[in-house]
Design a protein around this motif. Structure first.
Motif, PDB file in Angstrom:
ATOM      1  N   VAL A 117       0.853  -1.188   0.000  1.00 35.60           N
ATOM      2  CA  VAL A 117       0.000   0.000   0.000  1.00 35.60           C
ATOM      3  C   VAL A 117       0.889   1.239   0.000  1.00 35.60           C
ATOM      4  O   VAL A 117       1.888   1.304   0.731  1.00 35.60           O
ATOM      5  CB  VAL A 117      -0.956   0.012   1.211  1.00 35.60           C
ATOM      6  CG1 VAL A 117      -0.200  -0.003   2.527  1.00 35.60           C
ATOM      7  CG2 VAL A 117      -1.895   1.219   1.163  1.00 35.60           C
TER       8      VAL A 117
ATOM      9  N   ASP B 171      -9.416   5.848  -0.179  1.00 38.42           N
ATOM     10  CA  ASP B 171      -8.250   4.958  -0.162  1.00 38.42           C
ATOM     11  C   ASP B 171      -8.422   3.850   0.876  1.00 38.42           C
ATOM     12  O   ASP B 171      -8.103   2.688   0.614  1.00 38.42           O
ATOM     13  CB  ASP B 171      -6.980   5.753   0.135  1.00 38.42           C
ATOM     14  CG  ASP B 171      -6.539   6.616  -1.035  1.00 38.42           C
ATOM     15  OD1 ASP B 171      -6.991   6.355  -2.167  1.00 38.42           O
ATOM     16  OD2 ASP B 171      -5.743   7.552  -0.819  1.00 38.42           O
TER      17      ASP B 171
ATOM     18  N   ALA C 280     -10.958   1.394  -0.345  1.00 40.82           N
ATOM     19  CA  ALA C 280     -10.411   0.535  -1.397  1.00 40.82           C
ATOM     20  C   ALA C 280      -9.615  -0.616  -0.793  1.00 40.82           C
ATOM     21  O   ALA C 280      -9.689  -1.762  -1.279  1.00 40.82           O
ATOM     22  CB  ALA C 280      -9.535   1.358  -2.334  1.00 40.82           C
ATOM     23  N   GLN C 281      -8.855  -0.332   0.265  1.00 41.19           N
ATOM     24  CA  GLN C 281      -8.113  -1.391   0.938  1.00 41.19           C
ATOM     25  C   GLN C 281      -9.065  -2.395   1.592  1.00 41.19           C
ATOM     26  O   GLN C 281      -8.841  -3.612   1.547  1.00 41.19           O
ATOM     27  CB  GLN C 281      -7.180  -0.797   1.993  1.00 41.19           C
ATOM     28  CG  GLN C 281      -5.934  -0.136   1.430  1.00 41.19           C
ATOM     29  CD  GLN C 281      -4.990  -1.128   0.771  1.00 41.19           C
ATOM     30  OE1 GLN C 281      -4.700  -2.186   1.302  1.00 41.19           O
ATOM     31  NE2 GLN C 281      -4.509  -0.773  -0.418  1.00 41.19           N
TER      32      GLN C 281
ATOM     33  N   ALA D 203      -4.868   8.375   6.438  1.00 37.37           N
ATOM     34  CA  ALA D 203      -3.738   7.567   5.979  1.00 37.37           C
ATOM     35  C   ALA D 203      -3.482   6.407   6.933  1.00 37.37           C
ATOM     36  O   ALA D 203      -3.158   5.291   6.499  1.00 37.37           O
ATOM     37  CB  ALA D 203      -2.491   8.436   5.846  1.00 37.37           C
TER      38      ALA D 203
ATOM     39  N   THR E 158      -6.030   3.756   6.300  1.00 42.69           N
ATOM     40  CA  THR E 158      -5.668   3.049   5.067  1.00 42.69           C
ATOM     41  C   THR E 158      -4.574   2.021   5.343  1.00 42.69           C
ATOM     42  O   THR E 158      -4.638   0.872   4.879  1.00 42.69           O
ATOM     43  CB  THR E 158      -5.194   4.045   3.998  1.00 42.69           C
ATOM     44  OG1 THR E 158      -6.239   4.975   3.723  1.00 42.69           O
ATOM     45  CG2 THR E 158      -4.793   3.331   2.715  1.00 42.69           C
TER      46      THR E 158
ATOM     47  N   SER F 165      -4.456  -2.572   5.442  1.00 48.08           N
ATOM     48  CA  SER F 165      -3.562  -3.263   4.514  1.00 48.08           C
ATOM     49  C   SER F 165      -2.913  -4.478   5.171  1.00 48.08           C
ATOM     50  O   SER F 165      -2.800  -4.549   6.399  1.00 48.08           O
ATOM     51  CB  SER F 165      -2.463  -2.308   4.040  1.00 48.08           C
ATOM     52  OG  SER F 165      -1.507  -2.096   5.083  1.00 48.08           O
TER      53      SER F 165
ATOM     54  N   SER G 147     -11.899   7.267   4.211  1.00 49.07           N
ATOM     55  CA  SER G 147     -11.590   7.850   2.906  1.00 49.07           C
ATOM     56  C   SER G 147     -11.746   6.813   1.805  1.00 49.07           C
ATOM     57  O   SER G 147     -11.873   5.607   2.055  1.00 49.07           O
ATOM     58  CB  SER G 147     -10.150   8.371   2.905  1.00 49.07           C
ATOM     59  OG  SER G 147      -9.235   7.275   3.008  1.00 49.07           O
TER      60      SER G 147
END
Length: 443
Positions: A38, A126, A129-130, A340, A343, A347, A124
């Motif tokens: 990631v 991102d 998406a993870q 962040a 995210t 991962s 978020s």
């Protein structure tokens, strides 16, 4: 209940699996040990405060995850361990105008309450998406409220395991039980050998809720379990009476519990584990709790898979239960660093750091199972991931925190009282119902 079958098959071979840390990949943060999966933004100068309940070895392990995040982004992260009643802590901080940036909640009920109070920020794109890439839908749904994604389940748990001292079992001629009847017979056999059979960390009320939930899920079945979790049936229901009666078979025999009821109520969870595997004369032969008990076992000289073995919680009804738990990371601020971190936590890179140290299971299906430090934990993790969306989450964690998640109150306190007086089934039911009705009404 598909997870029960998977877990039973997976754990069947765990007893003989040795500790094989030499097989664990070294280097790197990802599950494969082969680099980063990631990409994170540069966040030089940004500061984050993270709060969770982890202390001791768990805090040390999580700190390594945060250090890797700092290394990749340039942000500075401060970790603060707090009490189990996380909503109370957050409410105080928010009222004072100084909320932490990220909190890890232990209850889906607490997540829903925090959203209803407008404390949390959605994840978020991102982070989402993870989650979509790495998590089964069931675990994504647990972190959502009203169709909006708010949380990332970073740490999960299989809370339907019994860890045992292999030497104590061998000396007593005891075998791994598969049913509750066999479990009680095994306990009597071990007691006759001169070793107290069961260690109970009753000073931490949540361990007693886990005892109840495993018995209830197996005996009453998943439909009743879901109904009781939502307070769609009352705690005075006959199914609760049956489950408390079953628990009373163990709690009502002080000779089967290390220190008796009084001793158990003075024993915190970590000590309940370590005293089972410490010295030539352990204080108990078995301790019930989740996979995370392995990190406490590692504080002793016992080797997991050799000295410390594990079997699934025995079947009280037709099927052995599997209850899961977990810690969900949520955002309380809009900082880029906050999102962040979520995210990163979604991962396999972040999960792999803690998984390699033990005492951790991730619902992240992209995490390489080779990352776990021994065969026992690999099989436990595999059972969780292979189950997909078919699992039952810890019941008390689904309830309002005032009832199911506060030390010295609600279900925690009433089950501690029941441990001292297991004959008072009807009285315990009435008190549980009164407290539950009050908590659900307020919620």
């Amino acid at each position: 209940m598909a997870l029960a079958a998977v877990a039973a098959l997976a754990l069947a071979g765990c007893g003989g699996g040795g500790d094989d840390k030499d097989k664990t990949p070294s280097g790197g943060a990802s599950g494969t040990g082969a680099g980063q999966t990631v990409q994170l933004p540069k966040l030089d100068g940004q500061k984050l405060q993270v709060v969770a309940v982890w202390t001791g070895p768990e805090q040390e392990a999580f700190t390594k995850v945060l250090k890797e995040f700092e290394k990749r982004t340039g942000a500075t992260v401060t970790y603060t361990p707090t009490q189990d009643a996380m909503l109370n802590y957050l409410g105080t901080k928010i009222a004072g105008g100084a909320p932490p940036d990220v909190a890890l909640l232990q209850q889906p009920g607490a997540l829903a309450q925090a959203v209803s109070r407008k404390w949390l920020k959605p994840v978020s794109a991102d982070a989402k998406a993870q989650l979509t890439k790495n998590y089964p839908k069931g675990w994504q749904d647990l972190g959502a409220v009203g169709g909006q994604q708010y949380g990332v389940y970073f740490k999960a748990a299989n809370k339907s395991l019994v860890w045992y001292n292999a030497a104590a079992f061998e000396a007593a001629g005891a075998k791994e039980p598969k049913t509750w009847k066999e479990f009680m017979a095994t306990a009597e056999t071990i007691s006759a050998s001169g070793v107290t059979p069961v260690s109970v960390g009753g000073a931490d009320g949540w361990t007693l809720t886990d005892w109840f939930e495993n018995v209830y899920l197996s005996q009453a079945g998943p439909q009743k379990y879901d109904q009781l979790a939502k307070h769609q049936i009352k705690w005075t229901d006959p199914s609760v009476k049956d489950a408390l009666g079953t628990l009373g078979e163990l709690f009502g025999k002080p000779n089967l519990i290390a220190g008796g009821a009084d001793g158990a109520l003075q024993t915190e969870f970590p000590a309940s584990v370590t005293q089972t595997f410490t010295g030539d004369q352990p204080k108990a032969a078995m301790v019930f709790e989740g996979d995370f008990a392995s990190i406490n076992i590692q504080q002793t000289k016992a080797k997991i898979g050799t000295d410390a073995k594990v079997f699934p919680f025995p079947a009280v009804g037709a099927d052995a239960p599997v209850v899961t738990g977990g810690d969900v990371a949520v955002a309380l601020t809009d900082k880029p660093a906050t999102q962040a971190l979520l995210t990163f936590l979604a991962s396999p890179d972040a999960a792999g750091i803690w998984a390699g140290q033990g005492g951790f299971v991730s619902p992240n299906k992209s995490l390489d199972l080779k990352t776990y430090p021994n065969d026992v934990q690999r099989e436990i993790a595999k059972a969780l991931v292979d189950a997909g969306d078919t699992f039952r989450f810890d019941m008390s964690d689904q309830m309002p925190q005032s009832f199911g998640g506060t030390p010295g109150k609600g279900e925690w306190k009433l089950l501690q009282d029941f441990l001292k007086n297991p004959k008072d089934v009807a009285g315990t039911q009435a008190k549980l119902e009164a407290e539950a009705a009050k908590a659900f009404g307020q919620s």
